[in-house]
Design an enzyme around this catalytic site. Structure first.
Site, PDB file in Angstrom:
ATOM      1  N   ASP A 123       0.814  -1.221   0.000  1.00  0.00           N
ATOM      2  CA  ASP A 123       0.000   0.000   0.000  1.00  0.00           C
ATOM      3  C   ASP A 123       0.849   1.273   0.000  1.00  0.00           C
ATOM      4  O   ASP A 123       0.310   2.388  -0.008  1.00  0.00           O
ATOM      5  CB  ASP A 123      -0.946   0.002   1.210  1.00  0.00           C
ATOM      6  N   ARG A 181      22.147   1.192  -3.271  1.00  0.00           N
ATOM      7  CA  ARG A 181      22.238  -0.132  -2.650  1.00  0.00           C
ATOM      8  C   ARG A 181      22.987  -1.079  -3.572  1.00  0.00           C
ATOM      9  O   ARG A 181      23.083  -0.826  -4.785  1.00  0.00           O
ATOM     10  CB  ARG A 181      20.814  -0.669  -2.424  1.00  0.00           C
ATOM     11  N   ASP A 246      19.358  -5.563  -1.265  1.00  0.00           N
ATOM     12  CA  ASP A 246      18.685  -4.270  -1.451  1.00  0.00           C
ATOM     13  C   ASP A 246      18.733  -3.446  -0.172  1.00  0.00           C
ATOM     14  O   ASP A 246      18.393  -2.261  -0.191  1.00  0.00           O
ATOM     15  CB  ASP A 246      17.227  -4.468  -1.898  1.00  0.00           C
ATOM     16  N   ASN A 247      19.155  -4.048   0.929  1.00  0.00           N
ATOM     17  CA  ASN A 247      19.321  -3.307   2.184  1.00  0.00           C
ATOM     18  C   ASN A 247      20.803  -3.139   2.517  1.00  0.00           C
ATOM     19  O   ASN A 247      21.150  -2.861   3.665  1.00  0.00           O
ATOM     20  CB  ASN A 247      18.614  -4.030   3.325  1.00  0.00           C
TER      21      ASN A 247
HETATM   22  P1  AMP Z   1      12.172  -3.799   3.172  1.00  0.00           P
HETATM   23  O1  AMP Z   1      12.078  -5.204   3.651  1.00  0.00           O
HETATM   24  O2  AMP Z   1      11.498  -2.797   4.037  1.00  0.00           O
HETATM   25  O3  AMP Z   1      13.568  -3.400   2.856  1.00  0.00           O
HETATM   26  O4  AMP Z   1      11.335  -3.755   1.796  1.00  0.00           O
HETATM   27  C1  AMP Z   1      11.556  -4.638   0.733  1.00  0.00           C
HETATM   28  C2  AMP Z   1      10.796  -4.179  -0.490  1.00  0.00           C
HETATM   29  O5  AMP Z   1       9.380  -4.177  -0.249  1.00  0.00           O
HETATM   30  C3  AMP Z   1      11.118  -2.764  -0.945  1.00  0.00           C
HETATM   31  O6  AMP Z   1      11.062  -2.751  -2.356  1.00  0.00           O
HETATM   32  C4  AMP Z   1       9.995  -1.955  -0.340  1.00  0.00           C
HETATM   33  O7  AMP Z   1       9.777  -0.757  -1.038  1.00  0.00           O
HETATM   34  C5  AMP Z   1       8.831  -2.911  -0.480  1.00  0.00           C
HETATM   35  N1  AMP Z   1       7.770  -2.628   0.518  1.00  0.00           N
HETATM   36  C6  AMP Z   1       7.818  -2.889   1.847  1.00  0.00           C
HETATM   37  N2  AMP Z   1       6.685  -2.507   2.443  1.00  0.00           N
HETATM   38  C7  AMP Z   1       5.885  -1.970   1.483  1.00  0.00           C
HETATM   39  C8  AMP Z   1       4.575  -1.388   1.482  1.00  0.00           C
HETATM   40  N3  AMP Z   1       3.841  -1.273   2.594  1.00  0.00           N
HETATM   41  N4  AMP Z   1       4.091  -0.958   0.305  1.00  0.00           N
HETATM   42  C9  AMP Z   1       4.808  -1.065  -0.823  1.00  0.00           C
HETATM   43  N5  AMP Z   1       6.034  -1.606  -0.881  1.00  0.00           N
HETATM   44  C10 AMP Z   1       6.585  -2.058   0.250  1.00  0.00           C
HETATM   45 MG    MG Z   2      14.689  -2.294   2.004  1.00  0.00          MG
END
Ligand code: AMP
Ligand code: MG
Length: 479
Positions: A123, A181, A246-247
């Site tokens: 979202d 990244r 990606d992190n």
């Molecule tokens: P993260 O685990 O927070 O590093 O996120 C991994 C991927 O999921 C990234 O591409 C984020 O942008 C995407 N993502 C995480 N949460 C959401 C969300 N609520 N809505 C859209 N994309 C998300």
């Molecule tokens: Mg991330």
């Protein structure tokens, strides 16, 4: 008072395939959680202006400030080792970059700013919990001297977001030296877009490592930065929790605080993240995961390193293998200081490992044991105090060879061993209070975390380990 933000957006000047341009999605009713006034001033922004309704509108994404060029960055990545060719900013929008008063360039990004072309099924939003968590922990890391993204502000949205239940929405204004990244490189490498790889390499070198020569120089600098960073995490008992590529920040900052945690009782296999079923990102695995991530960066950069693929692989492999030397030196330097040493001896690594081994066996509290070493109370952290006593005899022998007193060693240790860290149960309590409308625990904890090495007398309760019933052993992703 002025809301002026001195933007100069170098990423927005890169080719269009690096991002999707779009504005944040406005929210119902922006409300203040916190403005980080010292950071705002460092960036050349006016903290008082940020706290006005107009400022909150900017921080919530309702109003695009002059000079901003909002965009969502494209990237890919390996998540828990599995390849995902398209991730990208799914809930974050980069407003732009400012040239700060310290002479450096910083991204200002709104996390939770609404859906983007990279949102997949998400979202695009965040709720108060992960926003407060990232605010507290990233600012704590900064105070602890660890390279990290930072929190400029947090605001509520006046809207609910739906996870398992309805939760109050929030946006974090995040500041970083960039959001480049390992996965950004992988995005173009996977598409065979060597031209974009070259442009990204030049951009990353200019931003992070101006002295680096070419792709191999970038790889070397990024690898060394990661090695030093992870050594710092290890010295604090910090577990990132989602070290996906990606992190993994090419400039060597801690980024994307999700299910991260500082350990209470020490165990090398400790894992907090609810989704890390196999312990891939456990405390003790972090150095080797960082090497794995650097190997993915190396793989992406190969076409730029040498037209002869075998020669490129050979050169890149040697550079990635250089991680070990930098890491071990950084780890030893840090842990030597943690036990109060100022000189180096052959057996120091063994002495430190011996202490960690006993701490792990007896599940001594990581932070309190090292702080206790500085304050003369470490023995109390051991369920079997003889485990400390026998180690302390070897330690005192070592101090004697260094020719420094125990008091001097303790003073050294007190400068690097924090008393106050963002303990998981405290962070959770601050989140729960915030959801119930009370921000006082958040503000109190945030203020205390700014003085990790010299806590104020009224903050000493925050140095306590959780009682067993209070301990929070599971953390969840920020989604
Ligand atoms: P993260 O685990 O927070 O590093 O996120 C991994 C991927 O999921 C990234 O591409 C984020 O942008 C995407 N993502 C995480 N949460 C959401 C969300 N609520 N809505 C859209 N994309 C998300
Ligand atoms: Mg991330």
């Amino acid at each position: 008072m002025s809301l002026r933000m001195p933007f100069d957006n170098s990423y927005a000047r890169l080719p269009a395939r690096f991002y999707a341009r779009l504005d944040p999605t406005p929210v119902a009713a922006p409300g203040l959680i916190a403005i980080n006034a010292p950071l705002a001033r460092m960036l050349g922004l006016d903290p008082a202006a940020l706290a006005t309704p107009e400022g909150l509108a900017v921080l919530a994404g309702n109003r695009v400030p002059e000079g901003a060029e909002p965009l969502a960055q494209a990237y890919a990545g390996h998540q828990f080792g599995g390849w995902n060719p398209q991730l990208g900013d799914g809930r974050a929008i980069l407003l732009g970059e400012v040239l700060a008063t310290d002479g450096n360039r910083y991204d200002i990004q709104l996390k939770g700013a609404g859906p983007t072309p990279f949102s997949r099924r998400g979202d695009g939003r965040a709720w108060v919990g992960p926003v407060i968590r990232e605010y507290l922990i990233s600012e704590a890391m900064h105070a602890l001297g660890v390279p990290t993204t930072r929190a400029l502000a947090a605001v509520t949205t006046g809207e609910d977001v739906y996870r398992e239940t309805a939760l109050p929405g929030a946006v974090l204004a995040r500041v970083a030296s960039s959001h480049i990244r390992v996965g950004t490189f992988q995005f173009f490498a996977a598409r065979g877009d060597t031209e974009a790889l070259q442009i990204l390499t030049d951009h990353a070198i200019a931003r992070h490592y101006p002295a680096a020569q070419g792709a191999l120089g970038l790889l070397q600098a990024a690898t060394a930065a990661q090695a030093r960073l992870v050594a710092q995490w290890m010295g604090l008992g910090f577990i990132h929790g989602v070290m996906n590529t990606d992190n993994s920040h090419v400039g060597g900052e801690t980024i994307d605080y999700g299910p991260c945690a500082f350990m209470d009782d020490f165990h090398p296999d400790r894992v907090f993240s609810s989704i890390d079923q196999f312990g891939r990102y456990a405390y003790a695995n972090q150095p080797q995961i960082a090497v794995w991530n650097m190997a993915q960066l190396a793989t992406g950069l190969l076409p730029l390193i040498d037209p002869d693929q075998n020669a490129a692989i050979e050169a890149a492999t040697a550079v990635v293998q250089g991680f070990a030397e930098v890491y071990e030196a950084a780890w030893l330097a840090r842990f030597r200081a943690k036990i109060g040493l100022t000189t180096a001896e052959e057996g120091d690594g063994g002495l430190i490992e011996m202490l960690l081994g006993r701490m792990g066996t007896l599940q001594a509290d990581f932070t309190r044991t090292f702080r206790g070493l500085a304050e003369g109370t470490a023995r109390e952290e051991f369920a079997e105090p003889e485990a400390w006593d026998s180690w302390a005899r070897d330690w005192r022998d070592r101090l004697a060879r260094e020719g420094r007193s125990e008091a001097e060693a303790r003073a050294t240790a007190a400068r690097v061993n924090p008393a106050i860290i963002p303990r998981n149960h405290r962070v959770e309590a601050a989140i729960q209070a915030a959801v119930a409308g009370d921000l006082a625990p958040f503000h109190r904890l945030n203020a205390a975390l700014a003085r990790p090495f010299g806590p104020a007398p009224e903050d000493l309760d925050l140095t306590a380990a959780p009682r067993p019933a209070e301990a929070v052993r599971k953390t969840f992703c920020g989604t």
